[in-house]
Scaffold this motif. Structure first.
Motif, PDB file in Angstrom:
ATOM      1  N   ILE A 200       0.837  -1.201   0.000  1.00  0.00           N
ATOM      2  CA  ILE A 200       0.000   0.000   0.000  1.00  0.00           C
ATOM      3  C   ILE A 200       0.873   1.252   0.000  1.00  0.00           C
ATOM      4  O   ILE A 200       0.593   2.228  -0.692  1.00  0.00           O
ATOM      5  N   VAL A 201       1.955   1.196   0.770  1.00  0.00           N
ATOM      6  CA  VAL A 201       2.900   2.317   0.798  1.00  0.00           C
ATOM      7  C   VAL A 201       3.489   2.524  -0.590  1.00  0.00           C
ATOM      8  O   VAL A 201       3.612   3.666  -1.072  1.00  0.00           O
ATOM      9  N   GLU A 202       3.858   1.443  -1.249  1.00  0.00           N
ATOM     10  CA  GLU A 202       4.423   1.529  -2.585  1.00  0.00           C
ATOM     11  C   GLU A 202       3.411   2.098  -3.573  1.00  0.00           C
ATOM     12  O   GLU A 202       3.763   2.870  -4.474  1.00  0.00           O
ATOM     13  N   LEU A 203       2.135   1.737  -3.393  1.00  0.00           N
ATOM     14  CA  LEU A 203       1.083   2.239  -4.278  1.00  0.00           C
ATOM     15  C   LEU A 203       0.948   3.754  -4.156  1.00  0.00           C
ATOM     16  O   LEU A 203       0.893   4.470  -5.164  1.00  0.00           O
ATOM     17  N   TYR A 204       0.913   4.247  -2.933  1.00  0.00           N
ATOM     18  CA  TYR A 204       0.742   5.681  -2.723  1.00  0.00           C
ATOM     19  C   TYR A 204       2.019   6.477  -2.982  1.00  0.00           C
ATOM     20  O   TYR A 204       1.979   7.708  -3.076  1.00  0.00           O
ATOM     21  N   SER A 205       3.132   5.792  -3.117  1.00  0.00           N
ATOM     22  CA  SER A 205       4.416   6.463  -3.361  1.00  0.00           C
ATOM     23  C   SER A 205       4.684   6.699  -4.836  1.00  0.00           C
ATOM     24  O   SER A 205       5.661   7.343  -5.202  1.00  0.00           O
ATOM     25  N   LYS A 206       3.814   6.169  -5.688  1.00  0.00           N
ATOM     26  CA  LYS A 206       4.010   6.325  -7.143  1.00  0.00           C
ATOM     27  C   LYS A 206       3.792   7.761  -7.572  1.00  0.00           C
ATOM     28  O   LYS A 206       2.981   8.478  -7.022  1.00  0.00           O
TER      29      LYS A 206
END
Length: 206
Positions: A200-206
């Motif tokens: 989820i962190v990776e998703l929002y970090s895009k």
């Protein structure tokens, strides 16, 4: 995403696990080796390989369904988690775990988070002695969550408590007063749900 009120087994099949708790229909499919995705054609339907983005998005949706949180609420929680010290993903899980409806569920006052949310909305729950009708209310360590005096005889609450609910180290239950104390934030390893918050962190970090 509007709050989901449809068949829960369908969602469990979508994510490949019973995210709403024990599910006899889902378990039967697993026993019969029929744990194929939801849809008319199930396993017979050819499915494309899921992309990295798709995997991350699916994890976010799973967490939203698990905790019964809407898209805007979830985004706000992530923003709050990002401002906190520590690991973003873990902060997010702690914020979700600290919701009043989740605490009511964890204490065993309600059999599911959806049922817990309904009890709070209908003002059957008290927080530190005050009637609280907001499921998303933040519960802090040391707070007391209990059943409103006139609601203690409700059949749904009595049935849930009689089902021998799980006990968690971060919660202390008083069966005589029908109230529990939120002792402290749990360790990430103590959260039983199968969640990969880093996706989820990776998703929002895009």
């Amino acid at each position: 995403m509007a709050r989901y009120t449809g068949p829960k087994t369908k969602i469990a099949r979508k994510f490949g696990e019973p995210i709403y708790g024990p599910d006899k229909a889902y378990e039967k499919r697993v026993r019969d080796n029929k744990n194929y995705p939801s849809g008319q054609h199930g396993a017979a339907k050819k499915r494309k390989k899921v992309s990295e983005y798709g995997t991350q998005l699916k994890e976010k949706e799973k967490v939203k369904y698990t905790y019964g949180v809407l898209e805007r609420q979830f985004r706000n929680l992530y923003t709050e988690a990002s401002r906190m010290k520590g690991i973003k993903g873990v902060n997010l899980i702690m914020l979700l775990e600290s919701r009043l409806d989740n605490i009511v569920y964890r204490l065993g006052i309600a059999p599911t988070r959806a049922a817990a949310r309904q009890l709070v909305t209908h003002r059957h729950i008290v927080l530190n002695g005050n009637v609280m009708g907001i499921p998303s209310a933040h519960v802090k360590p040391g707070d007391i969550v209990g059943v409103r005096e006139r609601s203690k005889s409700l059949e749904t609450i009595q049935a849930s408590l009689a089902a021998a609910p799980s006990h968690y180290s971060w919660l202390e239950w008083n069966p005589e007063k029908l109230e529990g104390k939120f002792l402290n934030l749990p360790d990430r390893t103590e959260i039983p749900e199968n969640i990969n918050e880093q996706l989820i962190v990776e998703l929002y970090s895009k």
